[in-house]
Enzyme design. Structure first.
Site, PDB file in Angstrom:
ATOM      1  N   GLU A   1      68.226  33.242 -97.695  1.00  0.00           N
ATOM      2  CA  GLU A   1      69.463  33.819 -97.188  1.00  0.00           C
ATOM      3  C   GLU A   1      69.149  34.829 -96.089  1.00  0.00           C
ATOM      4  O   GLU A   1      69.941  35.053 -95.181  1.00  0.00           O
ATOM      5  CB  GLU A   1      70.208  34.512 -98.330  1.00  0.00           C
ATOM      6  CG  GLU A   1      71.519  35.154 -97.944  1.00  0.00           C
ATOM      7  CD  GLU A   1      72.240  35.756 -99.138  1.00  0.00           C
ATOM      8  OE1 GLU A   1      72.851  36.833 -98.968  1.00  0.00           O
ATOM      9  OE2 GLU A   1      72.206  35.159-100.222  1.00  0.00           O
TER      10      GLU A   1
ATOM     11  N   ARG B   1      77.600  31.908 -96.998  1.00  0.00           N
ATOM     12  CA  ARG B   1      76.696  32.736 -96.186  1.00  0.00           C
ATOM     13  C   ARG B   1      76.529  32.139 -94.786  1.00  0.00           C
ATOM     14  O   ARG B   1      75.431  32.114 -94.229  1.00  0.00           O
ATOM     15  CB  ARG B   1      75.321  32.894 -96.857  1.00  0.00           C
ATOM     16  CG  ARG B   1      75.362  33.421 -98.270  1.00  0.00           C
ATOM     17  CD  ARG B   1      75.969  34.820 -98.369  1.00  0.00           C
ATOM     18  NE  ARG B   1      76.034  35.241 -99.764  1.00  0.00           N
ATOM     19  CZ  ARG B   1      77.092  35.057-100.546  1.00  0.00           C
ATOM     20  NH1 ARG B   1      78.185  34.474-100.073  1.00  0.00           N
ATOM     21  NH2 ARG B   1      77.082  35.467-101.804  1.00  0.00           N
TER      22      ARG B   1
ATOM     23  N   SER C   1      69.518  39.911-101.855  1.00  0.00           N
ATOM     24  CA  SER C   1      69.273  38.536-102.312  1.00  0.00           C
ATOM     25  C   SER C   1      68.495  37.773-101.251  1.00  0.00           C
ATOM     26  O   SER C   1      68.970  37.610-100.124  1.00  0.00           O
ATOM     27  CB  SER C   1      70.601  37.829-102.594  1.00  0.00           C
ATOM     28  OG  SER C   1      71.317  38.497-103.604  1.00  0.00           O
TER      29      SER C   1
END
Length: 366
Positions: A362, A162, A235
């Site tokens: 995230e 990420r 998420s």
């Protein structure tokens, strides 16, 4: 080119936060983007995609830019490998549907992830054993220092979990299109997250990319909220990567290490030195995990959050989603950024207390 002052961003962040920006600009071509004098715009200047990975902490005082560059062009139809270039404003799932519909393999495991192509290349989105970097060949950008065109090969993009160079050099490069490499060669990836189970009953040797895409969509719809119905940013936390030693402590229900001179940390719920009860071995033997090549271990944040009792927990208008505790939702439809931030901080603190693991969001906080 759209140019709107005091613009409501409610429809530009999938959390559905009721926030505004001083100025919103949506351009439809590279030339329109290059016509902007960024320094003359209300500051700071921030570029968004679909806002599917953002939490606005309040009204944004500057300028929000958005790409309206939308095209999908196949540029090299090789025998196996196929190259195509896609505009940064294309909805990422529309790109996947196009590729899978043409019988080509590569991005199908990323189906139904919300967002746009440009943002996907920034975030290096991933799911079910595939990351964006696996199918990206290059990224076409404009360097805002001098509006020069820059093309980064995938190896120059600094991709990690990420992560990418575009996150660390935020504001300098604006992605205008992305080069993707896909293939005609039969290459399904089924050994992750129940994909193979979802395809049970099908002839695996006769699978098409659309078969896998539909299976992924079914899995995601079963456990993740539709942002159009229940606001979220997908998420919320990254899956933490921990040392093998720390994983073994959790596996055996050992306590976090105590501070020097403080003595053993009490763990009464698992037994320990303060209770005289023998701590059961492998009390967390069911912990899902992924062994990484460097000897570290990736642990699902959802499991940690669930074991800390947060599944379904609400705080103000925010809630930990009952079907998937990795997701925080705008349950009331009118949750404030403060509600989400307070719930986030409670989760981080409890996971740290119970497992001595640092969770990191995230979702970008703006």
């Amino acid at each position: 080119m759209k140019r709107i002052e005091n613009y409501d961003l409610s429809n530009h962040n999938t959390f559905g936060m009721k926030v505004k920006c001083a100025l919103y600009i949506e351009y439809e071509s590279v030339s329109e983007l290059m016509s902007l004098d960024l320094k003359a715009l209300p500051q700071p200047v921030f570029h968004i995609g679909a806002g599917s990975n953002l939490l606005f902490k309040g009204d944004f005082p500057g300028t929000v830019l958005h790409s309206g560059i939308k095209f999908i062009k196949y540029v090299d139809m090789g025998l196996d490998e196929v190259l195509l270039t896609v505009g940064s404003g294309v909805v990422f799932d529309d790109f996947i549907a196009n590729v899978a519909g043409n019988g080509l393999w590569g991005p199908e495991n990323l189906s139904l992830i919300p967002g746009e192509v440009g943002a996907a290349a920034v975030q290096n989105i991933g799911a079910y054993g595939v990351e964006a970097k696996d199918i990206i060949s290059g990224v076409v950008c404009l360097d805002t220092n001098d509006w020069s065109k820059t093309v980064f090969k995938v190896g120059e993009c600094g991709y990690g979990y990420r992560d990418s160079r575009f996150k660390h050099e935020r504001g300098r490069y604006i992605i205008t299109s992305v080069l993707f490499k896909v293939t005609r060669k039969y290459s399904p990836k089924l050994d992750y997250g129940g994909v193979r189970t979802a395809l049970e009953g099908k002839d695996l040797q006769a699978l098409t990319p659309m078969d896998v895409r539909n299976a992924i969509i079914g899995i995601r719809n079963a456990k993740l909220p539709d942002p159009a119905v229940l606001g979220s940013a997908g998420s919320f936390f990254k899956n933490p990567v921990i040392s093998r030693e720390q994983f073994e402590r959790i596996l055996n229900a050992e306590c976090p290490p105590s501070a020097p001179g403080k003595g053993p940390v009490p763990c009464p719920e698992k037994g320990g030195p303060d209770t005289g009860i023998a701590r059961p071995q492998n009390a967390h033997a069911d912990i899902p995990h992924y062994d990484l090549p460097d000897g570290t271990v990736k642990v699902p944040a959802a499991w940690l959050i669930d074991r800390c009792g947060f599944r379904g927990k609400t705080l103000g208008g925010a809630q930990v989603y009952e079907k998937q505790p990795l997701v925080i939702v705008n349950a009331s439809g009118s949750a404030s950024p403060e509600d989400v931030l307070a719930l986030e901080n409670q989760i981080i603190a409890k996971v740290k207390e119970k497992y001595d693991i640092d969770l990191h969001p995230e979702v970008d906080h703006i």
